[in-house]
Scaffold this active site. Structure first.
Site, short mmCIF file in Angstrom:
data_model
loop_
_atom_site.label_atom_id
_atom_site.label_comp_id
_atom_site.label_asym_id
_atom_site.label_seq_id
_atom_site.Cartn_x
_atom_site.Cartn_y
_atom_site.Cartn_z
CG HIS A 117 10.23 -2.12 11.64
ND1 HIS A 117 9.05 -1.78 12.25
CD2 HIS A 117 11.20 -1.52 12.34
CE1 HIS A 117 9.30 -1.03 13.30
NE2 HIS A 117 10.60 -0.84 13.37
CG HIS B 14 13.56 10.66 -5.60
ND1 HIS B 14 14.24 11.53 -6.40
CD2 HIS B 14 14.48 9.75 -5.19
CE1 HIS B 14 15.50 11.16 -6.48
NE2 HIS B 14 15.67 10.09 -5.74
O1 JB2 Z 1 9.01 14.39 -22.65
C1 JB2 Z 1 10.00 13.69 -22.49
C2 JB2 Z 1 11.19 14.16 -21.89
N1 JB2 Z 1 11.56 15.37 -21.38
C3 JB2 Z 1 12.82 15.23 -20.93
N2 JB2 Z 1 10.00 12.39 -22.91
C4 JB2 Z 1 11.08 11.56 -22.75
N3 JB2 Z 1 10.99 10.30 -23.20
N4 JB2 Z 1 12.21 11.99 -22.18
C5 JB2 Z 1 12.26 13.27 -21.75
N5 JB2 Z 1 13.24 13.96 -21.17
C6 JB2 Z 1 14.55 13.37 -20.86
O2 JB2 Z 1 14.65 13.18 -19.47
C7 JB2 Z 1 15.71 14.24 -21.22
O3 JB2 Z 1 15.99 14.16 -22.60
C8 JB2 Z 1 16.80 13.60 -20.37
O4 JB2 Z 1 17.37 12.49 -21.03
C9 JB2 Z 1 16.04 13.11 -19.14
C10 JB2 Z 1 16.30 13.95 -17.91
O5 JB2 Z 1 17.65 13.73 -17.57
P1 JB2 Z 1 18.43 14.52 -16.40
O6 JB2 Z 1 19.79 13.93 -16.31
O7 JB2 Z 1 18.25 15.97 -16.62
O8 JB2 Z 1 17.59 14.19 -15.12
P2 JB2 Z 1 17.24 12.80 -14.48
O9 JB2 Z 1 15.76 12.82 -14.37
O10 JB2 Z 1 17.86 11.66 -15.21
O11 JB2 Z 1 17.93 12.85 -13.07
C11 JB2 Z 1 17.57 13.79 -12.09
O12 JB2 Z 1 16.92 13.14 -11.03
C12 JB2 Z 1 17.72 12.13 -10.40
C13 JB2 Z 1 16.88 11.47 -9.35
C14 JB2 Z 1 18.90 14.41 -11.72
O13 JB2 Z 1 18.75 15.55 -11.01
C15 JB2 Z 1 19.77 13.42 -10.92
O14 JB2 Z 1 20.87 14.12 -10.35
C16 JB2 Z 1 18.98 12.75 -9.82
N6 JB2 Z 1 19.81 11.71 -9.21
#
Ligand code: JB2
Length: 216
Positions: A144, A153
């Site tokens: 609350h 985050h």
């Molecule tokens: O410039 C960009 C770019 N750079 C990276 N433009 C766009 N549109 N996309 C971008 N990306 C994309 O971000 C990558 O191609 C990839 O698809 C994504 C990052 O994915 P990753 O699985 O590395 O991290 P995440 O941000 O989805 O997840 C992180 O944070 C979460 C909170 C991880 O560490 C997770 O474990 C965590 N739960």
């Protein structure tokens, strides 16, 4: 229902965080037009049947009036990518959808700002404020009267007790506990599992006490 709720969506990013968002949105029957990211997404089944756009500029082919964006980039400590991409799209007049999983419990007396993302099992109690573009990850508890800033985050199963205040760009790691009435200033980081009993100033990090590992 406001008209914005029925606009189709474009997901920015195609990694783990985006996959959870798309799972939530599919379950809610939302239309996802495309996933936008430079990397291969074919290994993630949750994206099957969704168009893959590889460049952020590809989004400009869609009118900002016709779509809403969901930023699927997870926010790890000190990573500005999510905010940078949002600013690019906002400068082109796109708007962001707010995503709340069906199993999240969000009090009708809480206030959730635009672009926030609240994942499965999270609890947001009466009087709480969730700032724009912040992530309340799976099972996190926002008690609350907490006030969460922009681009925070709060990682899975973290607990913020009552009246905690966080400024912008704060990261609270998985399973951490922040006791009541604590203030976490801009860019503060709380390590996974830490128990925070004192205010954190700008850029301060609270490390959890180290686990002791022994061999039998
Ligand atoms: O410039 C960009 C770019 N750079 C990276 N433009 C766009 N549109 N996309 C971008 N990306 C994309 O971000 C990558 O191609 C990839 O698809 C994504 C990052 O994915 P990753 O699985 O590395 O991290 P995440 O941000 O989805 O997840 C992180 O944070 C979460 C909170 C991880 O560490 C997770 O474990 C965590 N739960």
């Amino acid at each position: 229902m406001s008209s914005s709720l029925i606009k189709p969506l474009l997901i920015i990013g195609g990694g783990g965080h985006a996959s959870v968002l798309v799972d939530i949105l599919r379950a809610q029957g939302r239309e996802v037009l495309a996933v936008v990211c430079p990397d291969d997404i074919s290994m993630r089944r949750v994206f099957s049947g969704i168009r893959h756009l590889t460049k952020d500029d590809d989004v400009l082919a869609f009118s900002p009036d016709d779509v809403l964006l969901v930023n699927g980039i997870g926010m790890l400590p000190a990573s500005g990518l999510k905010r940078t991409l949002n600013q690019y799209y906002l400068s082109h007049h796109y708007q962001f959808e707010t995503v709340i999983a069906e199993s999240a419990q969000v009090s009708p007396f809480a206030n959730v700002e635009v672009g926030a993302q609240i994942f499965a099992g999270a609890i947001v109690q009466a009087g709480a404020q969730i700032g724009a573009h912040s992530v309340i990850n799976s099972g996190a508890v926002i008690e609350h009267d907490c006030s969460i800033g922009h681009y925070n985050h709060i990682a899975p199963r973290a607990t913020l007790c009552g009246q905690v205040i966080t400024q912008d760009d704060v990261y609270v790691g998985a399973g951490a506990t922040v006791i009541q009435s604590i203030m976490l200033a801009k860019n503060a980081i709380v390590g996974a599992g830490a128990i925070v009993t004192k205010h954190l100033s700008v850029n301060q990090i609270c490390y959890p006490s180290r686990a002791t590992i022994k061999t039998l």
